[in-house]
Motif scaffolding. Structure first.
Motif, PDB file in Angstrom:
ATOM      1  N   LYS A   1       0.850  -1.182   0.000  1.00 54.70           N
ATOM      2  CA  LYS A   1       0.000   0.000   0.000  1.00 54.70           C
ATOM      3  C   LYS A   1       0.885   1.230   0.000  1.00 54.70           C
ATOM      4  O   LYS A   1       2.029   1.190   0.481  1.00 54.70           O
TER       5      LYS A   1
ATOM      6  N   HIS B   1      -3.077   6.236  -9.650  1.00 55.47           N
ATOM      7  CA  HIS B   1      -4.251   5.461 -10.060  1.00 55.47           C
ATOM      8  C   HIS B   1      -4.188   5.119 -11.550  1.00 55.47           C
ATOM      9  O   HIS B   1      -4.551   4.008 -11.960  1.00 55.47           O
ATOM     10  N   GLU B   2      -3.715   6.071 -12.333  1.00 55.79           N
ATOM     11  CA  GLU B   2      -3.648   5.849 -13.777  1.00 55.79           C
ATOM     12  C   GLU B   2      -2.504   4.907 -14.142  1.00 55.79           C
ATOM     13  O   GLU B   2      -2.657   4.027 -14.992  1.00 55.79           O
TER      14      GLU B   2
ATOM     15  N   PRO C   1      -3.020   0.688 -12.081  1.00 54.59           N
ATOM     16  CA  PRO C   1      -4.409   0.302 -11.811  1.00 54.59           C
ATOM     17  C   PRO C   1      -4.518  -0.906 -10.892  1.00 54.59           C
ATOM     18  O   PRO C   1      -5.527  -1.085 -10.211  1.00 54.59           O
ATOM     19  N   ARG C   2      -3.451  -1.720 -10.840  1.00 57.18           N
ATOM     20  CA  ARG C   2      -3.449  -2.886  -9.952  1.00 57.18           C
ATOM     21  C   ARG C   2      -3.541  -2.500  -8.475  1.00 57.18           C
ATOM     22  O   ARG C   2      -4.024  -3.259  -7.646  1.00 57.18           O
ATOM     23  N   LEU C   3      -3.040  -1.302  -8.152  1.00 60.06           N
ATOM     24  CA  LEU C   3      -3.044  -0.881  -6.758  1.00 60.06           C
ATOM     25  C   LEU C   3      -4.459  -0.584  -6.251  1.00 60.06           C
ATOM     26  O   LEU C   3      -4.768  -0.780  -5.086  1.00 60.06           O
ATOM     27  N   LYS C   4      -5.294  -0.032  -7.140  1.00 57.67           N
ATOM     28  CA  LYS C   4      -6.694   0.261  -6.828  1.00 57.67           C
ATOM     29  C   LYS C   4      -6.828   0.942  -5.464  1.00 57.67           C
ATOM     30  O   LYS C   4      -6.318   2.025  -5.228  1.00 57.67           O
ATOM     31  N   GLU C   5      -7.537   0.289  -4.540  1.00 52.00           N
ATOM     32  CA  GLU C   5      -7.801   0.895  -3.234  1.00 52.00           C
ATOM     33  C   GLU C   5      -6.565   0.931  -2.336  1.00 52.00           C
ATOM     34  O   GLU C   5      -6.610   1.459  -1.225  1.00 52.00           O
ATOM     35  N   ASN C   6      -5.450   0.395  -2.800  1.00 50.75           N
ATOM     36  CA  ASN C   6      -4.233   0.412  -1.999  1.00 50.75           C
ATOM     37  C   ASN C   6      -3.446   1.710  -2.119  1.00 50.75           C
ATOM     38  O   ASN C   6      -2.367   1.847  -1.547  1.00 50.75           O
TER      39      ASN C   6
END
Length: 271
Positions: A58, A71-72, A75-80
């Motif tokens: 995270k 975020h762009e 994208p794998r991180l998402k909510e992290n």
């Protein structure tokens, strides 16, 4: 993808050397099998290598432009990707109360505050790595009797083994800082109890280093607020020493001596 402009008010100096970024990421390998929290990822030069590790990652970022970029790009991180101020976060909530490694290319102007927060959460953070201003790194890793030894040295070394890993030159950042940087690693030592009141220990360390040129018999006096102490308290070899000469163990000894004089008053103050 639009690049993020470094912001002076946030102390942003983006690392551009990918080899150094990978080396920093690899410092977390000494504390395997637990998640990683990266502070101040910026454009993710370190994040990309942390994400290659077989563990949860995270990142926490206060800059909204950097958050949008992350975020762009990832994208794998998402909510992290956590859009928040690390210094104000409840770290027990980040990984549901689990321990984690703390890492990052830390902003110089708040690096000491980050490490004080680490100390407040030492049971959650068995390992902390990352890059900071070289002067701060030297201070944290320095031994008693050296000029750099100070408050951060004692408070950190009471709970962590500190390793100064390598120096990083100014030219590998955008924009280049005016000072050199260094990568460090801190690993929790085996201490679970200092053997003294921890809050008073911090207070003693900070008080005497605020007058570091004085012998302890002089620099300790503000702790007592003008109240009388036992006869002979300021006698003896220890009281002729200056704070940079004391190991962590001797600071523990000193704290217990002070507690013997102000124990009741100190307990009332804490309440």
């Amino acid at each position: 993808m639009k690049q993020v402009k470094p912001k002076k008010n946030l102390g942003q100096h983006f690392l551009t050397d990918l080899d150094i970024a990978r080396r920093i990421a690899d410092t977390v390998d000494s504390c395997p099998d637990i998640p990683v929290l990266e502070v101040g990822p910026g454009m993710g030069v370190l994040t990309q290598y942390l994400m290659e590790k077989p563990r949860e990652v995270k990142v926490v970022e206060i800059d909204s432009e950097s958050v949008a970029y992350l975020h762009e790009r990832f994208p794998r991180l998402k909510e992290n990707v956590i859009a928040d101020d690390f210094l104000r976060m409840d770290l027990s909530l980040v990984f549901g109360g689990r321990q984690f490694v703390l890492t990052g290319n830390y902003p110089y102007d708040i690096s000491s505050q980050i490490f004080f927060k680490m100390l407040d959460n030492k049971d959650l953070i068995p390992c902390c790595t990352g890059m900071i201003q070289r002067e701060v790194a030297q201070r944290m890793a320095s031994a008693p009797g050296t000029k750099a030894y100070g408050i951060l040295s004692v408070l950190t070394q009471a709970w962590y083994d500190v390793e100064y890993l390598f120096t990083v030159d100014e030219g590998v950042f955008n924009p280049p800082p005016k000072v050199k940087s260094a990568v460090i690693r801190m690993t929790r030592n085996g201490v679970t109890d200092l053997g003294c009141d921890e809050a008073l220990f911090r207070r003693v360390v900070k008080t005497v280093f605020n007058q570091r040129r004085k012998m302890l018999r002089g620099s300790l006096k503000p702790l007592f607020g003008g109240k009388a102490v036992a006869e002979g308290f300021f006698d003896g070899e220890l009281m002729t020493m200056r704070p940079e000469q004391l190991s962590v163990a001797r600071f523990v000894e000193l704290t217990n001596m002070v507690a013997g004089q102000i124990g009741g008053d100190w307990a009332a103050e804490k309440r």
